[in-house]
Design a protein around this motif. Structure first.
Motif, PDB file in Angstrom:
ATOM      1  N   VAL A   1      56.029  32.851  33.498  1.00 54.15           N
ATOM      2  CA  VAL A   1      54.924  32.269  32.723  1.00 54.15           C
ATOM      3  C   VAL A   1      54.751  32.999  31.401  1.00 54.15           C
ATOM      4  O   VAL A   1      54.585  32.386  30.339  1.00 54.15           O
ATOM      5  CB  VAL A   1      53.606  32.326  33.528  1.00 54.15           C
TER       6      VAL A   1
ATOM      7  N   THR B   1      43.504  38.883  38.534  1.00 53.85           N
ATOM      8  CA  THR B   1      44.447  37.771  38.492  1.00 53.85           C
ATOM      9  C   THR B   1      45.236  37.823  37.191  1.00 53.85           C
ATOM     10  O   THR B   1      44.660  38.052  36.130  1.00 53.85           O
ATOM     11  CB  THR B   1      43.702  36.423  38.589  1.00 53.85           C
TER      12      THR B   1
ATOM     13  N   CYS C   1      48.008  35.618  34.990  1.00 51.54           N
ATOM     14  CA  CYS C   1      48.683  34.323  34.814  1.00 51.54           C
ATOM     15  C   CYS C   1      48.482  33.401  36.016  1.00 51.54           C
ATOM     16  O   CYS C   1      49.406  32.695  36.467  1.00 51.54           O
ATOM     17  CB  CYS C   1      50.174  34.521  34.559  1.00 51.54           C
ATOM     18  N   GLY C   2      47.284  33.440  36.572  1.00 49.66           N
ATOM     19  CA  GLY C   2      46.964  32.577  37.703  1.00 49.66           C
ATOM     20  C   GLY C   2      47.400  33.110  39.048  1.00 49.66           C
ATOM     21  O   GLY C   2      47.141  32.480  40.081  1.00 49.66           O
ATOM     22  N   HIS C   3      48.048  34.290  39.084  1.00 46.73           N
ATOM     23  CA  HIS C   3      48.520  34.882  40.334  1.00 46.73           C
ATOM     24  C   HIS C   3      47.656  36.094  40.695  1.00 46.73           C
ATOM     25  O   HIS C   3      47.324  36.913  39.836  1.00 46.73           O
ATOM     26  CB  HIS C   3      49.980  35.315  40.224  1.00 46.73           C
ATOM     27  N   ARG C   4      47.309  36.221  41.961  1.00 50.07           N
ATOM     28  CA  ARG C   4      46.500  37.354  42.429  1.00 50.07           C
ATOM     29  C   ARG C   4      47.311  38.640  42.369  1.00 50.07           C
ATOM     30  O   ARG C   4      48.384  38.741  42.968  1.00 50.07           O
ATOM     31  CB  ARG C   4      46.017  37.109  43.855  1.00 50.07           C
TER      32      ARG C   4
ATOM     33  N   LYS D   1      34.808  38.087  34.183  1.00 50.40           N
ATOM     34  CA  LYS D   1      35.758  37.003  33.981  1.00 50.40           C
ATOM     35  C   LYS D   1      36.045  36.862  32.497  1.00 50.40           C
ATOM     36  O   LYS D   1      35.136  36.693  31.698  1.00 50.40           O
ATOM     37  CB  LYS D   1      35.217  35.689  34.538  1.00 50.40           C
TER      38      LYS D   1
ATOM     39  N   ALA E   1      40.214  31.501  31.793  1.00 52.60           N
ATOM     40  CA  ALA E   1      40.504  30.664  32.960  1.00 52.60           C
ATOM     41  C   ALA E   1      41.607  31.225  33.845  1.00 52.60           C
ATOM     42  O   ALA E   1      41.590  31.048  35.062  1.00 52.60           O
ATOM     43  CB  ALA E   1      40.884  29.263  32.495  1.00 52.60           C
ATOM     44  N   THR E   2      42.599  31.911  33.263  1.00 58.51           N
ATOM     45  CA  THR E   2      43.727  32.398  34.071  1.00 58.51           C
ATOM     46  C   THR E   2      43.511  33.809  34.604  1.00 58.51           C
ATOM     47  O   THR E   2      44.312  34.310  35.375  1.00 58.51           O
ATOM     48  CB  THR E   2      45.028  32.392  33.240  1.00 58.51           C
TER      49      THR E   2
ATOM     50  N   GLY F   1      40.718  34.890  36.308  1.00 56.52           N
ATOM     51  CA  GLY F   1      40.001  34.901  37.568  1.00 56.52           C
ATOM     52  C   GLY F   1      38.742  35.748  37.508  1.00 56.52           C
ATOM     53  O   GLY F   1      38.451  36.407  36.517  1.00 56.52           O
TER      54      GLY F   1
END
Length: 213
Positions: A114, A154, A156-159, A193, A196-197, A199
């Protein structure tokens, strides 16, 4: 809001009083950089809250304080280069580095597909935390304890399971996990936060390790 601040101050004063009553003449040391601290087997207890892996812009958020107190004579960029969890790297600094944990390779590969910069940031974070924890472990006496307050985030959207990765590093260094607790963040100031990516950072994990006697 001032009432809450006053309450927390009173509670911390009570804790300090209790500490002084239960510990006769405790000796406390603060080191500027755990990655370069010298001396082996001198410390009974280390308490640390390591940085989030690029989830917070520490130098930016403290820039006014640093400039006001004259603690950034060479500029903020030099301070950021020295900090763990930084997210700005020159192209010359973005060289390929080995992933220090096999358990993180798959996730870092997904992040890299990503955003290669984010992969480099996360990998560098793990490398520098391994170095910091290695020096910290050497400083602990046999039977000494390490307390880490760690937050996952988080990327790039991954934990990014920071607490699991740091636990693995500590166990590789010979520390045994004694206790794991969770503390839910009821924040009134921390930016939990960023976008959006990134988290939501809703809780922290308290890890207690013991060095073998």
């Amino acid at each position: 809001m001032f009432g809450l601040f006053e309450l927390f101050v009173d509670e911390n004063f009570a804790r300090l009083k209790l500490l002084s009553e239960q510990c006769s003449n405790p000796k406390v040391s603060i080191y500027e950089d755990a990655r370069t601290a010298s001396g082996d087997g001198l410390v009974d207890l280390v308490i640390s809250s390591p940085p989030y892996g690029s989830a917070q812009k520490y130098i930016r958020s403290s820039s006014l304080n640093l400039q006001w107190l004259g603690m950034a004579p060479a500029g903020l960029r030099d301070l950021e280069r020295q900090s763990i969890g930084r997210e700005h790297f020159n192209l010359s600094e973005r060289v390929e580095v080995d992933v220090p944990l096999s358990s993180a390779k798959s996730l870092l590969g997904k992040i890299g597909r990503v955003n290669q910069l984010r992969r480099h940031i996360a990998t560098t974070f793990l490398i520098e935390m391994r170095d910091a924890l290695s020096h910290t472990c050497h400083r602990l006496r046999s039977g000494g304890h390490l307390v880490l307050i760690v937050g996952n985030n988080t990327v790039c959207g991954h934990r990014f399971d920071t607490q699991a990765y740091l636990t693995e590093i500590c166990e590789m260094l010979g520390l045994a996990l004694q206790l794991r607790l969770e503390d839910h963040i009821r924040s009134r100031g921390l930016i939990t936060k960023r976008h959006a990516t990134a988290g939501l950072i809703s809780k922290e994990t308290i890890l207690l390790f013991r060095k073998a006697a």
